[in-house]
Design an enzyme around this catalytic site. Structure first.
Site, PDB file in Angstrom:
ATOM      1  CD  GLU A 281      54.984   9.368  74.326  1.00 31.14           C
ATOM      2  OE1 GLU A 281      56.110   9.420  73.803  1.00 31.14           O
ATOM      3  OE2 GLU A 281      53.944   9.722  73.750  1.00 31.14           O
TER       4      GLU A 281
ATOM      5  CE  LYS B 135      57.890  10.939  70.294  1.00 31.04           C
ATOM      6  NZ  LYS B 135      56.962  10.564  71.359  1.00 31.04           N
TER       7      LYS B 135
ATOM      8  CG  ASP C 282      71.791   0.229  67.247  1.00 31.65           C
ATOM      9  OD1 ASP C 282      71.215   1.266  67.611  1.00 31.65           O
ATOM     10  OD2 ASP C 282      72.961   0.215  66.830  1.00 31.65           O
TER      11      ASP C 282
ATOM     12  CG  HIS D  77      49.617  11.731  76.551  1.00 29.83           C
ATOM     13  ND1 HIS D  77      50.566  10.806  76.174  1.00 29.83           N
ATOM     14  CD2 HIS D  77      50.267  12.682  77.256  1.00 29.83           C
ATOM     15  CE1 HIS D  77      51.737  11.194  76.621  1.00 29.83           C
ATOM     16  NE2 HIS D  77      51.579  12.325  77.285  1.00 29.83           N
TER      17      HIS D  77
HETATM   18  C1  MEV Z   1      53.244  11.253  70.731  1.00 26.80           C
HETATM   19  O1  MEV Z   1      54.318  10.584  71.349  1.00 26.80           O
HETATM   20  C2  MEV Z   1      53.076  10.750  69.324  1.00 26.80           C
HETATM   21  C3  MEV Z   1      52.056  11.506  68.499  1.00 26.80           C
HETATM   22  O2  MEV Z   1      52.362  12.899  68.487  1.00 26.80           O
HETATM   23  C4  MEV Z   1      52.095  10.938  67.097  1.00 26.80           C
HETATM   24  C5  MEV Z   1      51.258  11.695  66.093  1.00 26.80           C
HETATM   25  O3  MEV Z   1      51.015  12.902  66.265  1.00 26.80           O
HETATM   26  O4  MEV Z   1      50.897  11.054  65.095  1.00 26.80           O
HETATM   27  C6  MEV Z   1      50.685  11.374  69.069  1.00 26.80           C
END
Ligand code: MEV
Length: 441
Positions: free
Chosen positions: A85, A283, A299, A396
């Protein structure tokens, strides 16, 4: 033509590629050329990599990146990360720099206990089983001595074995729950071998024990396997600083430090209240954690499965991180289970996993737990900081611009012009395509 095959695993790599492309590719020649070109490693290393899984036919490459400037418990690290990513490593690096100037990260291991279970059904009276358990336990420990000797020499081994009674939920269902210390190894093979020995011993114990009825000899072991839920193998990482340290960052966003801190605190609160947000929030934490876990040959599925169960431990899925603001100081903390190893598994076999550990100073498993948790916290900090200020897309898409340019076949000059132009423009696939069209015409 049938696409079923027997003995695929017995074919050579070339035969596998030929069979696969002949049956499943629209353009076998082109697919073969891709697959044959992704065999990059030197012969002896390629052999090791091919040995990791059955039916390996090519190497799937991901970037091996470095996030520098991590100051953790006063020690400097450049952390290897493996992730696809675009913005993750940039975000981790930027958070590392930010906190380096504010005292760095702190981390401590809370515990290192791992767990395994033997699940069995037994038709007798639970009270009889409880009475027999001390004798059974000592047989279990005795019978596994050959397997535990090495680990004991390293300071680990079996910590305890408990009998857990599930009778009220499921008649006749019991469990041996064993706890282990596996030192610097993740310990999966050690634990599973010991558990399988326990299962044999358990069966022998019941079939041979004098004084049991025929029915009571009828124990049925269903399975023996470690539990990936290891809440007692846990680490805490945190940062803290006076909220005035955010003044510059806040000013750049047209706010004061108090407003920025309030927004940050609220964003973390929201992730503790709402599972939909908590999932995305966590995430973001695993963006950093998985990348270090992969880079060090650990792992990531085990670590994610465990962390998500832990996040739901009180019955609702919540944020793994928390934030407090007290007496003008912000503290941002992550408490997370991380069962990691620095010996065994792929750690010495995969050349880049081995190098990752070397670059980190060949840490103990506990030190690696600290480093990994810190990267998760840094990643979470960077994501939430972006979300409450500029939004996530700015950073991003800036990073993703390179992917779009590569996708559109931009040459070096076009890419440089695009990078310059999009410094102050919103990046989107269509905007980049229009930019290139215009430039090319
Ligand atoms: C993107 O990979 C991760 C985010 O969505 C985490 C978040 O929203 O805190 C930016």
């Amino acid at each position: 033509m049938t696409k079923t095959i027997n003995g695929f695993s017995k074919l050579s790599k070339t035969e596998k590629i030929q069979w696969l492309t002949a049956h499943f590719s629209a353009d076998p020649k082109a697919s073969q050329s891709v697959l044959f070109s992704w065999q990059h490693a030197e012969e002896s290393i390629q052999k090791v990599i091919d040995g990791f899984t059955e039916n390996a036919i090519a190497n799937y490459t991901l970037p091996f990146s470095i996030a520098p400037n991590f100051l953790i418990n006063g020690k400097e690290y450049a952390v290897p990360m493996v992730i696809e990513e675009s913005s993750v490593v940039a975000a981790a690096s930027s958070a590392a720099k930010f906190w380096q100037e504010r005292g760095g990260f702190h981390a401590e291991v809370i515990g290192t206990v791992k767990l395994g279970q033997v699940h069995f059904y037994w038709p007798g009276n639970p009270d009889t089983l409880r009475e027999l358990f001390p004798a059974l336990k000592s047989r279990l420990l005795d019978s596994s001595k050959d397997l535990t000797a090495n680990m004991e020499q390293r300071g680990g081994g079996i910590l305890d074995i408990e009998l857990i009674d599930f009778e009220l939920i499921e008649p006749e269902y019991f469990q041996l729950r064993a706890s282990f210390e596996t030192c610097d190894s993740m310990g999966a093979n050690f634990i599973n071998s010991v558990l399988e020995r326990f299962a044999d011993t358990l069966e022998d114990f019941f079939t041979q024990h004098p004084g049991l009825t025929d029915a009571e000899r009828d124990v049925e072991v269903i399975m023996s396997i470690l539990s990936n839920y290891t809440p007692q193998c846990r680490v805490r990482a945190w940062v803290e600083c006076p909220i005035q340290s955010f003044a510059e960052l806040a000013r750049a966003q047209g706010m004061d430090a108090e407003a920025l801190t309030r927004r940050f605190h609220r964003a973390v609160r929201i992730a503790q209240i709402d599972p939909y947000r908590a999932t995305t929030h966590n995430k973001g934490i695993y963006n950093g954690i998985d990348a270090v876990v992969l880079a060090t040959g650990n792992d990531f599925r085990a670590i994610e499965a465990c962390g998500h169960t832990y996040a739901g431990r009180d019955g609702q899925y919540r944020s793994l991180s928390s934030c407090t603001v007290e007496n003008g100081t912000l503290r941002f903390e992550l408490e997370i289970p991380l069962a990691m190893g620095t010996v065994g598994g792929l750690t010495a076999l995969h050349p880049l996993a081995k190098l990752s550990l070397e670059l980190l100073g060949n840490p103990s498993a506990e030190e690696l737990m600290c480093i990994t948790a810190v990267v998760g916290l840094a990643q979470n900090f960077a994501a939430v900081r972006s979300l409450i200020t500029t939004g996530i897309q700015q950073g991003h898409m800036k990073m993703h611009l390179t992917n779009i340019l590569n996708h559109l076949g931009a040459n070096e000059e076009e890419a440089a012009a695009a990078q310059h132009y999009f410094q102050n423009q919103t990046v989107s696939f269509s905007a980049v395509r229009s930019f290139l069209w215009e430039k090319r015409s």
